[in-house]
Write a protein that holds these residues in place. Structure first.
Motif, PDB file in Angstrom:
ATOM      1  N   LEU A 145     -20.593  16.470   3.934  1.00 61.16           N
ATOM      2  CA  LEU A 145     -21.890  17.111   3.713  1.00 61.16           C
ATOM      3  C   LEU A 145     -22.199  18.127   4.808  1.00 61.16           C
ATOM      4  O   LEU A 145     -22.676  19.239   4.538  1.00 61.16           O
ATOM      5  N   LEU A 146     -21.907  17.747   6.040  1.00 64.84           N
ATOM      6  CA  LEU A 146     -22.147  18.664   7.151  1.00 64.84           C
ATOM      7  C   LEU A 146     -21.240  19.883   7.054  1.00 64.84           C
ATOM      8  O   LEU A 146     -21.655  21.003   7.371  1.00 64.84           O
ATOM      9  N   ASP A 147     -20.018  19.685   6.596  1.00 59.17           N
ATOM     10  CA  ASP A 147     -19.057  20.792   6.480  1.00 59.17           C
ATOM     11  C   ASP A 147     -19.520  21.849   5.487  1.00 59.17           C
ATOM     12  O   ASP A 147     -19.189  23.030   5.638  1.00 59.17           O
ATOM     13  N   LYS A 155     -29.087   4.823 -10.289  1.00 61.65           N
ATOM     14  CA  LYS A 155     -29.316   5.940 -11.203  1.00 61.65           C
ATOM     15  C   LYS A 155     -30.591   6.716 -10.897  1.00 61.65           C
ATOM     16  O   LYS A 155     -30.804   7.801 -11.443  1.00 61.65           O
ATOM     17  N   GLY A 156     -31.419   6.189 -10.017  1.00 62.51           N
ATOM     18  CA  GLY A 156     -32.626   6.909  -9.622  1.00 62.51           C
ATOM     19  C   GLY A 156     -32.358   8.036  -8.643  1.00 62.51           C
ATOM     20  O   GLY A 156     -33.258   8.810  -8.314  1.00 62.51           O
ATOM     21  N   ALA A 157     -31.120   8.157  -8.182  1.00 63.73           N
ATOM     22  CA  ALA A 157     -30.762   9.208  -7.222  1.00 63.73           C
ATOM     23  C   ALA A 157     -30.505  10.532  -7.940  1.00 63.73           C
ATOM     24  O   ALA A 157     -30.235  10.564  -9.143  1.00 63.73           O
ATOM     25  N   ASP A 158     -30.591  11.619  -7.193  1.00 58.93           N
ATOM     26  CA  ASP A 158     -30.307  12.949  -7.753  1.00 58.93           C
ATOM     27  C   ASP A 158     -28.808  13.214  -7.792  1.00 58.93           C
ATOM     28  O   ASP A 158     -28.312  13.904  -8.681  1.00 58.93           O
ATOM     29  N   VAL A 159     -28.103  12.683  -6.807  1.00 57.29           N
ATOM     30  CA  VAL A 159     -26.651  12.818  -6.727  1.00 57.29           C
ATOM     31  C   VAL A 159     -26.083  11.438  -6.420  1.00 57.29           C
ATOM     32  O   VAL A 159     -26.598  10.735  -5.550  1.00 57.29           O
ATOM     33  N   ILE A 160     -25.035  11.045  -7.131  1.00 56.76           N
ATOM     34  CA  ILE A 160     -24.400   9.761  -6.872  1.00 56.76           C
ATOM     35  C   ILE A 160     -22.928   9.989  -6.540  1.00 56.76           C
ATOM     36  O   ILE A 160     -22.198  10.608  -7.310  1.00 56.76           O
ATOM     37  N   ILE A 161     -22.523   9.521  -5.376  1.00 62.37           N
ATOM     38  CA  ILE A 161     -21.135   9.647  -4.935  1.00 62.37           C
ATOM     39  C   ILE A 161     -20.496   8.264  -4.947  1.00 62.37           C
ATOM     40  O   ILE A 161     -21.020   7.324  -4.354  1.00 62.37           O
ATOM     41  N   TYR A 162     -19.350   8.162  -5.631  1.00 63.92           N
ATOM     42  CA  TYR A 162     -18.614   6.904  -5.692  1.00 63.92           C
ATOM     43  C   TYR A 162     -17.237   7.102  -5.056  1.00 63.92           C
ATOM     44  O   TYR A 162     -16.282   7.470  -5.748  1.00 63.92           O
ATOM     45  N   PRO A 163     -17.099   6.884  -3.767  1.00 59.19           N
ATOM     46  CA  PRO A 163     -15.758   6.941  -3.152  1.00 59.19           C
ATOM     47  C   PRO A 163     -14.848   5.909  -3.797  1.00 59.19           C
ATOM     48  O   PRO A 163     -15.305   4.832  -4.193  1.00 59.19           O
ATOM     49  N   GLU A 164     -13.585   6.230  -3.917  1.00 59.43           N
ATOM     50  CA  GLU A 164     -12.641   5.318  -4.578  1.00 59.43           C
ATOM     51  C   GLU A 164     -12.185   4.223  -3.605  1.00 59.43           C
ATOM     52  O   GLU A 164     -11.074   4.249  -3.072  1.00 59.43           O
ATOM     53  N   LYS A 169     -15.331  16.882  -3.710  1.00 61.16           N
ATOM     54  CA  LYS A 169     -15.190  17.137  -5.137  1.00 61.16           C
ATOM     55  C   LYS A 169     -16.539  17.456  -5.785  1.00 61.16           C
ATOM     56  O   LYS A 169     -16.595  18.138  -6.812  1.00 61.16           O
ATOM     57  N   MET A 170     -17.615  16.949  -5.178  1.00 60.07           N
ATOM     58  CA  MET A 170     -18.950  17.143  -5.742  1.00 60.07           C
ATOM     59  C   MET A 170     -19.732  18.236  -5.029  1.00 60.07           C
ATOM     60  O   MET A 170     -20.933  18.386  -5.254  1.00 60.07           O
ATOM     61  N   LYS A 171     -19.068  18.987  -4.175  1.00 58.06           N
ATOM     62  CA  LYS A 171     -19.739  19.998  -3.356  1.00 58.06           C
ATOM     63  C   LYS A 171     -20.605  20.938  -4.190  1.00 58.06           C
ATOM     64  O   LYS A 171     -21.791  21.145  -3.898  1.00 58.06           O
ATOM     65  N   ASP A 172     -20.033  21.549  -5.209  1.00 58.02           N
ATOM     66  CA  ASP A 172     -20.771  22.517  -6.027  1.00 58.02           C
ATOM     67  C   ASP A 172     -21.969  21.882  -6.700  1.00 58.02           C
ATOM     68  O   ASP A 172     -23.054  22.482  -6.755  1.00 58.02           O
ATOM     69  N   GLN A 173     -21.791  20.676  -7.218  1.00 57.56           N
ATOM     70  CA  GLN A 173     -22.893  19.980  -7.881  1.00 57.56           C
ATOM     71  C   GLN A 173     -24.017  19.670  -6.898  1.00 57.56           C
ATOM     72  O   GLN A 173     -25.200  19.846  -7.213  1.00 57.56           O
ATOM     73  N   ILE A 174     -23.655  19.232  -5.705  1.00 58.51           N
ATOM     74  CA  ILE A 174     -24.658  18.897  -4.682  1.00 58.51           C
ATOM     75  C   ILE A 174     -25.463  20.132  -4.290  1.00 58.51           C
ATOM     76  O   ILE A 174     -26.705  20.112  -4.254  1.00 58.51           O
ATOM     77  N   LEU A 175     -24.775  21.229  -4.007  1.00 56.15           N
ATOM     78  CA  LEU A 175     -25.456  22.461  -3.602  1.00 56.15           C
ATOM     79  C   LEU A 175     -26.320  23.016  -4.728  1.00 56.15           C
ATOM     80  O   LEU A 175     -27.413  23.540  -4.486  1.00 56.15           O
TER      81      LEU A 175
END
Length: 309
Positions: A28-30, A246-255, A280-286
């Protein structure tokens, strides 16, 4: 002009799987995402508290890796070696039965209500360098726990950071509950492993949730009643976590779902998984952050217009 969008992290519990949070924060910081507030549960509270007090993720990584190199941690992994995530609760119960049996044989009066005392795990929390007050955090932080006396979820954001994190990570029957006034606090993960509601209550505009729940092994052989009971509980826990996250705006599931909570030797794998999943979710997050920013701008603009400004 709209105020800055406030981004909150909701970091879930899961033992060593929770080290994926370190990789998530790095990624996220990157990409330039500022972390404005953090809510954590269990291991998520451990990582979140450290970052809130000292927003240097590389220092936290070094501290955690140093802690995992201790002989006490390696002994835990050796004990649990070979167990899958779906066996975690069963292992704990078996350990408790064995513990109680041994104590009965020695002295009935010596039976305890938990396996490890506060002193047994004091070294762990001392190593985290969080023995301070919430007033000292540089990033707003809270963690969740559950009151055994009422069943309520308790959001802690005042007082001792160390005690709050200990309460958030105190697995019932394994670690002693933390007394706070009339409350008896234990691991917040028993009613929801990812504290999305707590992050929302902090005033976040965008919530990025990180789920590191163990996968349910649907191919597991159910040989006896105990297997069936724990399989049912694993399914319940997974679905409860899924509903709340599911109440979050972005959900990240590390494998990391196939990694046992105490396989500490896979710490680097967990951190890498967190980083990769976030990239992998960078574009979606931004994109979501930008949409929220525009929405907030127009809401404030129209609000000012109604006042005749």
């Amino acid at each position: 002009m709209a105020k800055k969008i406030k981004v909150a992290l909701a970091l879930g519990g899961g033992g060593v799987r929770g080290l994926a949070h370190i990789g998530v924060i790095k990624a996220l910081l990157d990409v330039g995402v500022d972390i404005d507030m953090i809510a954590g549960t269990s291991m998520g509270a451990m990582i979140g508290a450290q970052y809130a007090l000292n927003p240097n993720i590389h220092d936290i990584e070094r501290r955690m890796m140093s802690m995992l190199d201790r002989k006490e941690v390696k002994a835990i992994e050796q004990l649990i070696s070979g167990y899958s995530p779906s066996d975690e609760k069963k292992l704990i119960i078996n350990s408790l039965f064995s513990f109680v049996k041994q104590m009965v044989l020695v002295n009935v009066r010596a039976i305890k209500r938990w396996v490890f005392s506060g002193k047994d795990i004091a070294w762990l929390f001392d190593h985290l360098d969080i023995d301070t007050d919430f007033k000292k955090v540089k990033i707003p932080f809270c963690c969740t726990s559950v009151d055994l006396r009422t069943g309520e979820e308790v959001i802690i954001s005042k007082g001792s950071v160390k005690e709050a994190v200990l309460a958030s990570a105190s697995l019932p029957g394994v670690f002693p509950p933390v007394k706070s006034g009339k409350r008896l606090l234990v691991d917040g993960g028993i009613i929801g492993s990812v504290p999305v509601e707590a992050a929302r209550a902090m005033g976040a505009d965008v919530i990025i949730a990180v789920g590191v729940e163990a996968q349910v092994d649907y191919n597991k052989k159910l040989g006896n009643g105990l297997d069936i009971m724990f399989q049912g509980d694993a399914i319940r826990a997974w679905h409860l976590s899924d509903i709340r996250i599911k109440g979050a705006d972005v959900i990240i599931y590390p494998e990391v779902g196939d990694i046992s909570w105490a396989t500490f030797s896979k710490a680097n794998d967990c951190m890498k998984a967190g980083e990769e999943a976030t990239k992998k979710m960078k574009d979606q997050i931004l994109e979501i952050i930008e949409k929220k920013r525009k929405k907030k701008f127009w809401r404030e603009f129209l609000g000012l217009s109604k006042k005749g400004i």
